[in-house]
Write a protein that holds these residues in place. Sequence first.
Motif, PDB file in Angstrom:
ATOM      1  N   SER A  87       0.673  -1.024  -0.116  1.00 43.71           N
ATOM      2  CA  SER A  87       0.168  -0.074   0.034  1.00 43.71           C
ATOM      3  C   SER A  87       0.982   1.165   0.050  1.00 43.71           C
ATOM      4  N   CYS A  90       2.363   1.631  -3.473  1.00 43.06           N
ATOM      5  CA  CYS A  90       1.404   2.114  -4.309  1.00 43.06           C
ATOM      6  C   CYS A  90       0.955   3.581  -4.184  1.00 43.06           C
ATOM      7  N   GLY A 160      -6.529  -7.039  -8.435  1.00 43.49           N
ATOM      8  CA  GLY A 160      -5.858  -6.047  -8.655  1.00 43.49           C
ATOM      9  C   GLY A 160      -4.514  -5.948  -9.131  1.00 43.49           C
ATOM     10  N   TRP A 191      -6.880  -0.490  -4.205  1.00 37.43           N
ATOM     11  CA  TRP A 191      -5.645  -1.177  -3.490  1.00 37.43           C
ATOM     12  C   TRP A 191      -5.728  -1.087  -2.259  1.00 37.43           C
TER      13      TRP A 191
END
Length: 212
Positions: A87, A90, A160, A191
Amino acid sequence: MADQTMAYADGDPHHVRGALEHSGPASKRIVTGYGFWIFILSDMVMFSAFFATYAVLLGQTAGGPRGGQLFDLPNVAIETGFLLASSFTCGLATIAADARNKFWFQIAMTVTCLLGLAFLTIEGREFASLVARGAGPTRSAFLSAFFTLVGCHGLHVSGGILWLLTMMAQVFAKGFRADIQRRILCFALFWHALDIIWIAVFTVVYLLGSAA
């Protein structure tokens, strides 16, 4: 000339055409935004139903093993760390996309992909180990609920990753066009939502399940 200017004040064909050209994409962006949020909310509702089902069936083991006898918390903690780290990377990819930096965008997305694959690998090994020990989804209602909830999240992560690879290919081929930027933002929201759901899974299923 003055009359012509007054005549076009409210109806200049060039002005009207320009307004229509700009209103179309804006309207599309609004609809796309609402549609995606509806998708995210519908996913939350679905997972809420899975959590409720799991809570109801938690004690229905049919004489089989309970969560505390099956779960390997250190492995699940590592798995959770991989997803939380993905995360973060991302988020870095989103920042790189805003800065129109292809190199760092691709690097951050690649790391996100690898972390997501590591998460899925650990989860797949956990499922295989449970089945090998006779604790598959058909063993009890508790295990059916467990495999459904955790497996559905894993399927979302798999989807994803496919979306992530598509975004990488589109940026490589077409750059940071406005429509691609919107898709990157939607992917990032998706996400991060998966991370939030997994935190709930880790807490409710694994931590509380191991203590039960």
